[in-house]
Motif scaffolding. Structure first.
Motif, PDB file in Angstrom:
ATOM      1  N   ASP A  90       0.844  -1.192   0.000  1.00 29.42           N
ATOM      2  CA  ASP A  90       0.000   0.000   0.000  1.00 29.42           C
ATOM      3  C   ASP A  90       0.884   1.249   0.000  1.00 29.42           C
ATOM      4  O   ASP A  90       1.717   1.413   0.895  1.00 29.42           O
ATOM      5  CB  ASP A  90      -0.889  -0.029   1.254  1.00 29.42           C
ATOM      6  CG  ASP A  90      -1.855   1.146   1.341  1.00 29.42           C
ATOM      7  OD1 ASP A  90      -1.703   2.126   0.584  1.00 29.42           O
ATOM      8  OD2 ASP A  90      -2.768   1.081   2.176  1.00 29.42           O
ATOM      9  N   PRO A  91       0.727   2.138  -0.986  1.00 35.03           N
ATOM     10  CA  PRO A  91       1.549   3.349  -1.032  1.00 35.03           C
ATOM     11  C   PRO A  91       1.428   4.211   0.234  1.00 35.03           C
ATOM     12  O   PRO A  91       2.383   4.872   0.627  1.00 35.03           O
ATOM     13  CB  PRO A  91       1.022   4.109  -2.251  1.00 35.03           C
ATOM     14  CG  PRO A  91       0.352   3.082  -3.082  1.00 35.03           C
ATOM     15  CD  PRO A  91      -0.147   2.024  -2.146  1.00 35.03           C
ATOM     16  N   LYS A  92       0.263   4.190   0.881  1.00 39.40           N
ATOM     17  CA  LYS A  92       0.121   4.954   2.127  1.00 39.40           C
ATOM     18  C   LYS A  92       0.959   4.329   3.238  1.00 39.40           C
ATOM     19  O   LYS A  92       1.468   5.029   4.114  1.00 39.40           O
ATOM     20  CB  LYS A  92      -1.341   5.062   2.526  1.00 39.40           C
ATOM     21  CG  LYS A  92      -2.108   6.001   1.609  1.00 39.40           C
ATOM     22  CD  LYS A  92      -3.506   6.240   2.093  1.00 39.40           C
ATOM     23  CE  LYS A  92      -4.201   7.199   1.158  1.00 39.40           C
ATOM     24  NZ  LYS A  92      -5.550   7.498   1.597  1.00 39.40           N
ATOM     25  N   ASP A  93       1.105   3.010   3.213  1.00 39.26           N
ATOM     26  CA  ASP A  93       1.991   2.363   4.184  1.00 39.26           C
ATOM     27  C   ASP A  93       3.448   2.693   3.879  1.00 39.26           C
ATOM     28  O   ASP A  93       4.253   2.873   4.797  1.00 39.26           O
ATOM     29  CB  ASP A  93       1.788   0.842   4.185  1.00 39.26           C
ATOM     30  CG  ASP A  93       0.448   0.425   4.764  1.00 39.26           C
ATOM     31  OD1 ASP A  93      -0.150   1.209   5.528  1.00 39.26           O
ATOM     32  OD2 ASP A  93       0.000  -0.688   4.445  1.00 39.26           O
ATOM     33  N   ASP A  94       3.795   2.796   2.596  1.00 37.72           N
ATOM     34  CA  ASP A  94       5.149   3.216   2.226  1.00 37.72           C
ATOM     35  C   ASP A  94       5.450   4.598   2.793  1.00 37.72           C
ATOM     36  O   ASP A  94       6.555   4.850   3.283  1.00 37.72           O
ATOM     37  CB  ASP A  94       5.315   3.268   0.701  1.00 37.72           C
ATOM     38  CG  ASP A  94       5.638   1.928   0.089  1.00 37.72           C
ATOM     39  OD1 ASP A  94       6.290   1.100   0.762  1.00 37.72           O
ATOM     40  OD2 ASP A  94       5.255   1.710  -1.072  1.00 37.72           O
TER      41      ASP A  94
END
Length: 141
Positions: A90-94
Motif C-alpha cells: 500500500d503506497p500509504k503504508d510506504d
C-alpha cells in the motif's frame, strides 16, 4: 524513543476513550516517547480524521483540527529526503515507513501489522511494527 502513530491508531483513539489507542494518545507528551511527523503523514491524519464516517459526533471539526495542531506542536517534525517506494503493498503504508526511516523511529504503532510485516522492515530498517497494546506493555516495563 521516537515512534510513528499510524493513522488507524488516531482514528480508533478519537472514536473511543477506551482501549489501547486512546491510552497511547492520552500519554502525549510523554517523557518515554515522542511521535514523529512528516507533512504527508499529517495530511493523511487530517484527511482520515475529518472523513464523515470517522466523525462520530464526539468531536467537532474544529476540535479535530485543534488536536492535529497540538500533535504537530509536540511531534518531532521530519523531512523525508529519500523515498523507499515501492516497499510495501500500500503506497500509504510506504509513506508511513518512509517517515519512520527518516526520523529513525524504533516503532510504527499500528493495527495494520500484516501489511508492515510482508517485507522484513525489522531486519532491514530496525523498525518494528507493533500494536498499541504491545507498545503500552513496553512502556509499562
Amino acid at each position: 524513543m521516537r515512534v510513528i502513530l499510524d493513522t488507524n491508531v488516531l482514528v480508533t483513539a478519537l472514536r473511543s476513550n477506551r482501549g489501547a489507542s486512546y491510552a497511547v494518545v492520552a500519554q502525549l507528551p510523554s517523557p518515554q516517547f515522542q511521535i514523529a511527523l512528516t507533512i504527508p503523514l499529517y495530511m493523511e491524519y487530517q484527511d482520515a480524521l475529518t472523513r464523515p464516517e470517522n466523525m462520530t459526533g464526539a468531536s467537532t471539526m474544529e476540535e479535530i483540527f485543534r488536536f492535529l495542531r497540538y500533535l504537530c506542536s509536540i511531534a518531532h517534525r521530519q523531512d523525508v529526503f529519500f523515498l523507499w517506494r515501492p516497499w510495501l503493498r500500500d503506497p500509504k503504508d510506504d509513506m508511513v515507513l518512509e517517515a519512520a526511516v527518516a526520523s529513525q523511529c524504533r516503532y510504527i504503532v499500528t493495527y495494520n501489522l500484516k501489511d508492515f510485516r510482508n517485507r522484513d522492515i525489522e531486519t532491514y530498517f530496525g523498525i518494528s511494527p507493533i500494536t498499541p497494546k504491545n507498545f503500552l506493555d513496553i512502556l509499562n516495563r
